[in-house]
Design a protein around this motif. Structure first.
Motif, PDB file in Angstrom:
ATOM      1  N   UNK A 148      -9.174   4.899  -4.433  1.00  0.00           N
ATOM      2  CA  UNK A 148      -8.048   4.692  -5.338  1.00  0.00           C
ATOM      3  C   UNK A 148      -6.738   5.152  -4.709  1.00  0.00           C
ATOM      4  N   UNK A 149      -6.771   6.219  -3.930  1.00  0.00           N
ATOM      5  CA  UNK A 149      -5.553   6.673  -3.255  1.00  0.00           C
ATOM      6  C   UNK A 149      -5.070   5.633  -2.259  1.00  0.00           C
ATOM      7  N   UNK A 150      -5.994   5.018  -1.533  1.00  0.00           N
ATOM      8  CA  UNK A 150      -5.619   3.969  -0.580  1.00  0.00           C
ATOM      9  C   UNK A 150      -5.051   2.759  -1.296  1.00  0.00           C
ATOM     10  N   UNK A 151      -5.690   2.339  -2.385  1.00  0.00           N
ATOM     11  CA  UNK A 151      -5.200   1.182  -3.150  1.00  0.00           C
ATOM     12  C   UNK A 151      -3.812   1.458  -3.712  1.00  0.00           C
ATOM     13  N   UNK A 152      -3.618   2.646  -4.279  1.00  0.00           N
ATOM     14  CA  UNK A 152      -2.307   2.986  -4.834  1.00  0.00           C
ATOM     15  C   UNK A 152      -1.232   3.054  -3.750  1.00  0.00           C
ATOM     16  N   UNK A 153      -1.600   3.563  -2.595  1.00  0.00           N
ATOM     17  CA  UNK A 153      -0.650   3.633  -1.480  1.00  0.00           C
ATOM     18  C   UNK A 153      -0.200   2.233  -1.068  1.00  0.00           C
ATOM     19  N   UNK A 154      -1.150   1.324  -0.898  1.00  0.00           N
ATOM     20  CA  UNK A 154      -0.811  -0.037  -0.492  1.00  0.00           C
ATOM     21  C   UNK A 154      -0.029  -0.758  -1.588  1.00  0.00           C
ATOM     22  N   UNK A 155      -0.416  -0.518  -2.843  1.00  0.00           N
ATOM     23  CA  UNK A 155       0.274  -1.166  -3.956  1.00  0.00           C
ATOM     24  C   UNK A 155       1.713  -0.672  -4.073  1.00  0.00           C
ATOM     25  N   UNK A 156       1.903   0.643  -3.936  1.00  0.00           N
ATOM     26  CA  UNK A 156       3.254   1.210  -4.035  1.00  0.00           C
ATOM     27  C   UNK A 156       4.134   0.700  -2.897  1.00  0.00           C
ATOM     28  N   UNK A 157       3.595   0.605  -1.704  1.00  0.00           N
ATOM     29  CA  UNK A 157       4.370   0.070  -0.578  1.00  0.00           C
ATOM     30  C   UNK A 157       4.759  -1.380  -0.822  1.00  0.00           C
ATOM     31  N   UNK A 158       3.839  -2.154  -1.371  1.00  0.00           N
ATOM     32  CA  UNK A 158       4.117  -3.580  -1.615  1.00  0.00           C
ATOM     33  C   UNK A 158       5.194  -3.738  -2.679  1.00  0.00           C
ATOM     34  N   UNK A 159       5.088  -3.008  -3.768  1.00  0.00           N
ATOM     35  CA  UNK A 159       6.067  -3.119  -4.845  1.00  0.00           C
ATOM     36  C   UNK A 159       7.446  -2.667  -4.371  1.00  0.00           C
ATOM     37  N   UNK A 160       7.500  -1.551  -3.648  1.00  0.00           N
ATOM     38  CA  UNK A 160       8.773  -1.038  -3.173  1.00  0.00           C
ATOM     39  C   UNK A 160       9.437  -1.996  -2.189  1.00  0.00           C
ATOM     40  N   UNK A 161       8.638  -2.598  -1.314  1.00  0.00           N
ATOM     41  CA  UNK A 161       9.211  -3.534  -0.341  1.00  0.00           C
ATOM     42  C   UNK A 161       9.710  -4.807  -1.012  1.00  0.00           C
ATOM     43  N   UNK A 162       9.018  -5.228  -2.079  1.00  0.00           N
ATOM     44  CA  UNK A 162       9.458  -6.421  -2.804  1.00  0.00           C
ATOM     45  C   UNK A 162      10.801  -6.190  -3.485  1.00  0.00           C
TER      46      UNK A 162
END
Length: 326
Positions: free
Chosen positions: A311-325
């Protein structure tokens, strides 16, 4: 008669053998210091990590592969049997997983959003600014037992404040401990109240490090405060948001104290009469202390570790994707 002072002066001599030896020793010591002192400085961390982290993890892996129990004098190696039983034959474990993820989502998402909004408000010029910044830190230093006691009274079935408010607007009272989703909501509000201020202070510290020139330039271009928040503040806070998201994930999936103290009466580790708010950590302690299956509890602990890492890995990737968008 004149004296030739230069002729009378004794001949210059180089450094003595003892001085050269001392100089070589100083050079050798300096080289040793530069080579090995960094390792000596970090050695305490690795010693503490080995004693309190590496060894417990290794012991947990070993015990999860056995049938270790204080009721058995012998220990037998069972391989992956504990994991197979846990995943395929244990509905109570999956009930705890559903409860944990349900309360995690109900607490973490509103918690971080409220903290972000609150930090943005406190980052502006306000009257009594120091007072408000100290006020949001008060829940952090409040005892968890006291918080659980107060919220248990707020969500009491008979004379609780929430049910009184529901009754005042014509709604039926809710048994917050007997209903699964109601208990999730009650426990999540307890977690949010305790940790929103903590995350808000982290966001506030990160916001104050953002250059004011960026906001001034955006204002000159006609950007509103809302536009500045989403276009400047949030992208600049991406590392901080990822950090708080991972920390909240670790804490949310290890939720234990709040649901345990929310239970009324005996059998707190069961999480209600039907396990409606039993978390994974509560189930782990129940297996270890009530059923005395230490090997099986080790398997639960390792599965929890893998869930947190995933879950930490998924949240990390999700947060990076949202922030970059954005």
């Amino acid at each position: 008669m004149s004296l030739d002072l230069h002729a009378a002066a004794p001949p210059e001599r180089g450094p003595s053998r003892a001085a050269r030896s001392a100089h070589r020793r100083r050079i050798s010591f300096t080289r040793l210091d530069l080579t090995y002192s960094p390792y000596l400085y970090v050695l305490p961390f690795f010693v503490i990590f080995a004693v309190f982290s590496a060894y417990p993890i290794a012991y947990t892996v070993w015990i999860a592969l056995t049938d270790r129990s204080p009721l058995n004098s012998t220990i037998s190696f069972v391989g992956l049997d504990n994991f197979v039983e846990l995943i395929t034959e244990d509905p109570q474990f999956w009930n705890a997983v559903v409860n944990t993820f349900g309360m995690f989502l109900l607490s973490t998402v509103p918690q971080l959003l409220l903290a972000l909004v609150l930090a943005n408000a406190l980052n502006r010029r306000l009257r009594a600014q120091t007072f408000f910044r100290m006020a949001i830190a008060m829940p952090i230093i409040t005892s968890t037992a006291v918080v659980a006691l107060i919220f248990s009274m707020i969500y009491a079935k008979e004379f609780g404040l929430v049910n009184w408010l529901l009754d005042s607007i014509g709604l039926d009272p809710i048994d917050w401990r007997a209903n699964r989703f109601a208990s999730w909501f009650a426990i999540s509000t307890m977690v949010d109240w305790r940790w929103v201020g903590y995350n808000a202070l982290i966001y506030l510290a990160a916001m104050q490090s953002i250059s004011k020139d960026m906001y001034e330039a955006a204002s000159l271009d006609g950007a509103s405060r809302r536009r500045q928040f989403w276009s400047i503040t949030v992208p600049q806070l991406r590392p901080t948001i990822i950090f708080t998201l991972i920390i909240s994930t670790i804490g949310g999936l290890q939720l234990f104290t709040e649901p345990l103290l929310f239970t009324s009466g005996a059998g707190g580790l069961s999480g209600g009469s039907e396990g409606q708010f039993q978390t994974i950590t509560m189930y782990l302690l129940d297996v270890m202390n009530q059923r005395f299956r230490w090997g099986y509890a080790g398997a639960v602990a390792l599965v929890l570790f893998l869930l947190i890492a995933l879950m930490s890995t998924v949240n990390y990737l999700l947060a990076r994707r949202i922030s970059s968008d954005k």
